[in-house]
Scaffold this motif. Structure first.
Motif, PDB file in Angstrom:
ATOM      1  N   VAL A   8       0.773  -1.824   9.248  1.00 15.14           N
ATOM      2  CA  VAL A   8       2.425  -1.622   9.343  1.00 15.14           C
ATOM      3  C   VAL A   8       2.935  -2.850   8.341  1.00 15.14           C
ATOM      4  O   VAL A   8       3.989  -2.861   7.774  1.00 15.14           O
ATOM      5  CB  VAL A   8       2.676  -1.900  10.646  1.00 15.14           C
ATOM      6  CG1 VAL A   8       4.340  -2.072  11.057  1.00 15.14           C
ATOM      7  CG2 VAL A   8       2.444  -0.656  11.526  1.00 15.14           C
ATOM      8  N   ALA A   9       2.282  -3.937   8.396  1.00 16.26           N
ATOM      9  CA  ALA A   9       2.832  -5.320   7.614  1.00 16.26           C
ATOM     10  C   ALA A   9       2.918  -4.876   6.127  1.00 16.26           C
ATOM     11  O   ALA A   9       3.830  -5.460   5.513  1.00 16.26           O
ATOM     12  CB  ALA A   9       1.913  -6.535   7.961  1.00 16.26           C
ATOM     13  N   GLU A  10       1.740  -4.170   5.748  1.00 17.71           N
ATOM     14  CA  GLU A  10       1.732  -3.864   4.504  1.00 17.71           C
ATOM     15  C   GLU A  10       2.667  -2.636   3.829  1.00 17.71           C
ATOM     16  O   GLU A  10       2.983  -2.446   2.873  1.00 17.71           O
ATOM     17  CB  GLU A  10       0.360  -3.510   4.063  1.00 17.71           C
ATOM     18  CG  GLU A  10      -0.665  -4.779   4.130  1.00 17.71           C
ATOM     19  CD  GLU A  10      -2.059  -4.361   3.809  1.00 17.71           C
ATOM     20  OE1 GLU A  10      -2.412  -2.971   3.648  1.00 17.71           O
ATOM     21  OE2 GLU A  10      -2.809  -5.161   3.875  1.00 17.71           O
ATOM     22  N   ASN A  11       3.083  -1.999   4.854  1.00 16.53           N
ATOM     23  CA  ASN A  11       3.707  -0.508   4.673  1.00 16.53           C
ATOM     24  C   ASN A  11       5.102  -0.611   5.244  1.00 16.53           C
ATOM     25  O   ASN A  11       5.957   0.561   4.886  1.00 16.53           O
ATOM     26  CB  ASN A  11       3.092   0.621   4.947  1.00 16.53           C
ATOM     27  CG  ASN A  11       1.658   0.684   4.409  1.00 16.53           C
ATOM     28  OD1 ASN A  11       1.783   1.264   3.393  1.00 16.53           O
ATOM     29  ND2 ASN A  11       0.820   0.522   4.945  1.00 16.53           N
ATOM     30  N   LEU A  12       5.704  -1.595   5.747  1.00 14.21           N
ATOM     31  CA  LEU A  12       6.965  -1.767   6.542  1.00 14.21           C
ATOM     32  C   LEU A  12       8.282  -1.591   5.450  1.00 14.21           C
ATOM     33  O   LEU A  12       8.106  -2.621   4.596  1.00 14.21           O
ATOM     34  CB  LEU A  12       7.210  -2.702   7.490  1.00 14.21           C
ATOM     35  CG  LEU A  12       8.331  -2.530   8.517  1.00 14.21           C
ATOM     36  CD1 LEU A  12       8.107  -1.612   9.489  1.00 14.21           C
ATOM     37  CD2 LEU A  12       8.358  -3.872   9.296  1.00 14.21           C
ATOM     38  N   TYR A  13       9.198  -0.796   5.409  1.00 11.64           N
ATOM     39  CA  TYR A  13      10.450  -0.894   4.616  1.00 11.64           C
ATOM     40  C   TYR A  13       9.876  -0.657   3.065  1.00 11.64           C
ATOM     41  O   TYR A  13      10.691  -1.381   2.379  1.00 11.64           O
ATOM     42  CB  TYR A  13      10.969  -2.180   4.941  1.00 11.64           C
ATOM     43  CG  TYR A  13      11.484  -2.265   6.271  1.00 11.64           C
ATOM     44  CD1 TYR A  13      12.096  -1.625   7.057  1.00 11.64           C
ATOM     45  CD2 TYR A  13      11.250  -3.629   6.920  1.00 11.64           C
ATOM     46  CE1 TYR A  13      12.486  -1.868   8.274  1.00 11.64           C
ATOM     47  CE2 TYR A  13      11.311  -3.893   8.100  1.00 11.64           C
ATOM     48  CZ  TYR A  13      12.113  -2.885   9.086  1.00 11.64           C
ATOM     49  OH  TYR A  13      12.414  -3.172  10.212  1.00 11.64           O
ATOM     50  N   VAL A  14       8.857   0.072   2.848  1.00 12.86           N
ATOM     51  CA  VAL A  14       8.703   0.185   1.207  1.00 12.86           C
ATOM     52  C   VAL A  14       9.566   0.794   0.518  1.00 12.86           C
ATOM     53  O   VAL A  14      10.038   1.988   0.993  1.00 12.86           O
ATOM     54  CB  VAL A  14       7.337   0.557   0.913  1.00 12.86           C
ATOM     55  CG1 VAL A  14       7.069   0.891  -0.414  1.00 12.86           C
ATOM     56  CG2 VAL A  14       6.409  -0.481   1.737  1.00 12.86           C
ATOM     57  N   ASN A  15      10.196   0.153  -0.325  1.00  7.38           N
ATOM     58  CA  ASN A  15      11.316   0.928  -1.265  1.00  7.38           C
ATOM     59  C   ASN A  15      12.494   1.517  -0.405  1.00  7.38           C
ATOM     60  O   ASN A  15      13.043   2.628  -0.562  1.00  7.38           O
ATOM     61  CB  ASN A  15      10.792   2.244  -2.063  1.00  7.38           C
ATOM     62  CG  ASN A  15       9.804   1.705  -2.939  1.00  7.38           C
ATOM     63  OD1 ASN A  15       9.724   0.641  -3.486  1.00  7.38           O
ATOM     64  ND2 ASN A  15       8.565   2.546  -3.029  1.00  7.38           N
ATOM     65  N   SER A  16      13.045   0.620   0.507  1.00  5.08           N
ATOM     66  CA  SER A  16      14.168   1.083   1.423  1.00  5.08           C
ATOM     67  C   SER A  16      15.372   0.463   0.865  1.00  5.08           C
ATOM     68  O   SER A  16      15.479  -0.787   0.981  1.00  5.08           O
ATOM     69  CB  SER A  16      14.053   0.910   2.810  1.00  5.08           C
ATOM     70  OG  SER A  16      12.791   1.984   3.356  1.00  5.08           O
ATOM     71  N   ASP A  17      16.470   1.137   0.798  1.00  8.81           N
ATOM     72  CA  ASP A  17      17.726   0.393   0.295  1.00  8.81           C
ATOM     73  C   ASP A  17      18.476   0.098   1.834  1.00  8.81           C
ATOM     74  O   ASP A  17      17.652   0.484   2.853  1.00  8.81           O
ATOM     75  CB  ASP A  17      18.700   1.171  -0.235  1.00  8.81           C
ATOM     76  CG  ASP A  17      19.044   2.679   0.309  1.00  8.81           C
ATOM     77  OD1 ASP A  17      19.132   2.603   1.514  1.00  8.81           O
ATOM     78  OD2 ASP A  17      19.485   3.536  -0.464  1.00  8.81           O
ATOM     79  N   ASN A  18      19.483  -0.561   1.850  1.00  9.26           N
ATOM     80  CA  ASN A  18      20.004  -1.261   3.249  1.00  9.26           C
ATOM     81  C   ASN A  18      20.319  -0.188   4.143  1.00  9.26           C
ATOM     82  O   ASN A  18      20.142  -0.116   5.189  1.00  9.26           O
ATOM     83  CB  ASN A  18      21.132  -2.004   2.847  1.00  9.26           C
ATOM     84  CG  ASN A  18      20.853  -3.350   2.211  1.00  9.26           C
ATOM     85  OD1 ASN A  18      19.613  -3.778   2.403  1.00  9.26           O
ATOM     86  ND2 ASN A  18      21.667  -3.991   1.541  1.00  9.26           N
ATOM     87  N   ASP A  19      20.798   0.967   3.659  1.00  6.03           N
ATOM     88  CA  ASP A  19      21.318   2.012   4.496  1.00  6.03           C
ATOM     89  C   ASP A  19      20.484   2.853   5.115  1.00  6.03           C
ATOM     90  O   ASP A  19      20.168   3.025   6.255  1.00  6.03           O
ATOM     91  CB  ASP A  19      22.330   3.027   3.863  1.00  6.03           C
ATOM     92  CG  ASP A  19      23.799   2.742   3.647  1.00  6.03           C
ATOM     93  OD1 ASP A  19      23.997   1.440   4.393  1.00  6.03           O
ATOM     94  OD2 ASP A  19      24.418   2.799   2.653  1.00  6.03           O
ATOM     95  N   GLU A  20      19.113   3.292   4.297  1.00 12.31           N
ATOM     96  CA  GLU A  20      18.060   3.677   4.739  1.00 12.31           C
ATOM     97  C   GLU A  20      17.248   2.901   5.550  1.00 12.31           C
ATOM     98  O   GLU A  20      16.607   3.332   6.792  1.00 12.31           O
ATOM     99  CB  GLU A  20      17.229   4.080   3.789  1.00 12.31           C
ATOM    100  CG  GLU A  20      15.933   4.952   3.833  1.00 12.31           C
ATOM    101  CD  GLU A  20      15.079   5.346   2.672  1.00 12.31           C
ATOM    102  OE1 GLU A  20      13.999   5.895   2.819  1.00 12.31           O
ATOM    103  OE2 GLU A  20      15.302   5.011   1.697  1.00 12.31           O
TER     104      GLU A  20
END
Length: 201
Positions: free
Chosen positions: A153-165
């Motif tokens: 999870v630490a390595e994959n959390l929020y990958v390539n997410s903009d603020n709204d997403e």
């Protein structure tokens, strides 16, 4: 109020200190920094109640009809209200973020040292926003307590997410991690307007 102690002391000092004239103290910050939590705790504090006993009786009646409206995300709005000194909410530092995460992720004090390294990465990825930390920490309280899972999870959390997403993903976690029998109750709450008080019955 993990991470809010300093904010709380400063707000209480401004509210109950000797001021020559009444003035507005808007609490300003982006979503998730804890503006409403701070306002609610200050508003309901015994010292404030005793300091503004008559005024607060009227404010409580007003509050019960549309929620806490002493907070805003817009500094311009705070200026328009005639405030001389808006209170700016900042982000939690890494230590406070980790402490808040631990409080939510390990509610029964079942802390495992091997989870500290990935846990701190996860807490840091929440960017110091209390709302994100509380939601993510709550989800991890119910998750597998293996280092492999937390590291993934630490390595994959929020990958390539903009603020709204990113915001939508955070809020979706609250729903997806509910037990199956509670999901319909959560959805039924949508029939009530935002910030309205819901009778237990």
């Amino acid at each position: 109020m993990v991470g809010f102690d300093e904010h709380f002391v400063l707000i209480m000092d401004q509210l109950t200190g000797h001021q020559p004239n009444p003035h507005i103290i808007p609490i300003v910050g982006i979503g998730g920094t804890g503006k409403t939590t701070l306002a609610r705790n200050a508003f309901e504090n015994k010292c404030v109640v005793e300091h503004f006993d008559v005024l607060l009786c009227r404010l409580r009646e007003w509050k019960s009809s549309n929620g806490y409206h002493g907070t805003t995300r817009l500094l311009d709005m705070a200026d328009a209200l005639g405030s001389r000194s808006p209170y700016l909410m900042n982000f939690l530092d890494e230590d406070k973020s980790w402490n808040l995460f631990c409080e939510k992720a390990f509610p029964q004090q079942n802390y495992s040292p091997e989870l500290e390294e990935p846990g701190k990465i996860i807490a840091k990825s929440c960017r110091g926003l209390p709302l994100e930390i509380v939601v993510v920490g709550g989800c991890f309280a119910k998750s597998s307590k293996t280092r492999e899972y937390w590291q993934f999870v630490a390595e994959n959390l929020y990958v390539n997410s903009d603020n709204d997403e990113r915001c939508l993903k955070i809020l979706a976690l609250s729903y997806h991690h509910l037990p199956i029998h509670l999901k319909p109750y959560f959805l039924y709450m949508r029939v009530f307007p935002e910030d309205c008080e819901v009778q237990v019955s």
